[in-house]
Design a protein around this motif. Structure first.
Motif, PDB file in Angstrom:
ATOM      1  N   ALA A 268      37.278  37.232  37.944  1.00  0.00           N
ATOM      2  CA  ALA A 268      37.771  37.298  36.569  1.00  0.00           C
ATOM      3  C   ALA A 268      36.904  36.508  35.593  1.00  0.00           C
ATOM      4  CB  ALA A 268      39.214  36.797  36.503  1.00  0.00           C
TER       5      ALA A 268
ATOM      6  N   VAL B 172      38.917  43.042  42.894  1.00  0.00           N
ATOM      7  CA  VAL B 172      38.867  41.631  42.519  1.00  0.00           C
ATOM      8  C   VAL B 172      40.120  40.919  43.013  1.00  0.00           C
ATOM      9  CG1 VAL B 172      38.792  39.983  40.613  1.00  0.00           C
ATOM     10  CG2 VAL B 172      37.476  42.113  40.480  1.00  0.00           C
TER      11      VAL B 172
ATOM     12  N   ASP C   1      41.884  37.361  42.540  1.00  0.00           N
ATOM     13  CA  ASP C   1      41.802  36.220  41.632  1.00  0.00           C
ATOM     14  C   ASP C   1      43.215  35.843  41.207  1.00  0.00           C
ATOM     15  OD1 ASP C   1      41.155  34.449  39.374  1.00  0.00           O
ATOM     16  OD2 ASP C   1      39.173  35.378  39.421  1.00  0.00           O
TER      17      ASP C   1
ATOM     18  N   ARG D 109      43.797  38.263  35.988  1.00  0.00           N
ATOM     19  CA  ARG D 109      43.376  39.658  35.974  1.00  0.00           C
ATOM     20  C   ARG D 109      41.989  39.774  35.339  1.00  0.00           C
ATOM     21  NH1 ARG D 109      45.909  44.361  36.816  1.00  0.00           N
ATOM     22  NH2 ARG D 109      47.919  43.281  37.032  1.00  0.00           N
ATOM     23  N   PRO D 110      41.072  40.503  35.989  1.00  0.00           N
ATOM     24  CA  PRO D 110      39.711  40.637  35.466  1.00  0.00           C
ATOM     25  C   PRO D 110      39.611  41.716  34.400  1.00  0.00           C
ATOM     26  CG  PRO D 110      39.906  41.855  37.498  1.00  0.00           C
ATOM     27  CD  PRO D 110      41.247  41.196  37.274  1.00  0.00           C
TER      28      PRO D 110
ATOM     29  N   TYR E 280      42.467  45.129  40.904  1.00  0.00           N
ATOM     30  CA  TYR E 280      42.926  43.735  40.911  1.00  0.00           C
ATOM     31  C   TYR E 280      43.990  43.491  41.965  1.00  0.00           C
ATOM     32  CZ  TYR E 280      45.288  39.456  39.370  1.00  0.00           C
ATOM     33  OH  TYR E 280      45.862  38.217  39.320  1.00  0.00           O
TER      34      TYR E 280
END
Length: 284
Positions: free
Chosen positions: A16, A36, A38, A41-42, A47
């Protein structure tokens, strides 16, 4: 150079922000399908939420991944501003748990890339100690072993990055050469990310500024990401079990004697061990 990552499924922790986000962008440009993991949230990529300090959260994140993936980039981490325990949990224990789990899901010729740090470049000075710690498989036992060291947050950061480098070496032959699966670490120097000010606080602004002055500037996230993308590709099929410094020559400068600073102990030790010489250069 075409990296032939089109359609490959890549998992990126810490995607992110910072280096992780640059890795996501680089892989997306190569046509990879990026997931991703993380806490946040990117802007790009699929996600999945994860807290690397929480083993249950890591297990839940892994359970949501596809049955097979092409690569894992462990880019998530915290600086020495955090407590030593949190640094250890996120930078080492969470990374190890995720890597071990994803290793079983990697397709043939898959890759794990661990983002370590130039702060871990002195791993050879306590290699046996690191191997002892890595040999402890239970997280609770690992935490108790680590707590006995009594490290500060910044010291814990250095230690965990050393551990990440050595962990990669111990895993590199688990599924290589048979399945062609490689494990590599990449060690950035100072990089222009949101974490850089905290590194100046914890590592010493004088030290980091000294290195930056010698190599000309700090690194850029995309410069680290480009190396990681290459390592993930088949173009790097014979790179395994090693650490790649991406730092403008900083680590090499210290180890070659061109750079010297009191906070980098290699040369203090070398000077203490070196024989004295007379004016003609002959050891006395």
């Amino acid at each position: 150079m075409e990296l032939e990552l089109d359609g490959k499924t890549m998992v990126v922790t810490g995607g992110a922000s910072g280096i992780g986000a640059a890795v996501v962008d680089a892989l997306a440009r190569e046509g990879a399908d990026v997931i991703v993991l993380d806490r946040n949230r990117p802007d790009n990529g699929k996600y999945g939420a994860v807290d690397l300090a929480d083993p249950a959260s890591v297990r839940a994140a892994v359970s949501q991944l596809p049955e097979t993936v092409s690569g894992l980039v462990n880019a998530a981490g915290v600086s020495g501003v955090a407590s030593p325990e949190i640094v250890f949990k996120i930078n080492y224990l969470g990374l190890r748990q995720l890597s071990k789990a994803v290793l079983t899901r990697l397709e043939s010729n898959g890759v794990i890339v661990n983002v370590a740090s130039g702060a871990g470049s002195l791993w050879r000075l306590r290699y046996r100690e690191l191997l002892e710690m890595i040999g402890i498989e239970d997280d609770g036992d690992s935490l108790r072993w680590f707590a006995k060291l009594g490290l500060t947050g910044p010291e814990a950061y250095d230690f965990t990055k050393e551990a990440v480098i050595v962990l990669g070496k111990t895993m590199a032959l688990d599924r290589f050469p048979g399945d062609g699966i490689r494990v590599v670490s990449v060690s950035p120097g100072a990089v222009e990310t949101p974490l850089l000010p905290s590194f100046h606080d914890t590592m010493g602004s004088d030290f980091l500024s000294y290195i930056t002055g010698k190599v000309g500037r700090d690194g850029r996230p995309e410069e680290i990401a480009n190396v990681i993308a290459f390592v993930l590709s088949g173009r790097a099929s014979w790179i395994n079990g090693t650490d790649i410094a991406v730092d403008g020559g900083g680590e090499g400068g210290f180890h070659g004697g061109v750079l010297q600073h009191p906070l980098y102990p290699v040369f203090a030790q070398a000077q203490a061990q070196a024989p004295e010489h007379n004016v003609e250069g002959v050891a006395e």
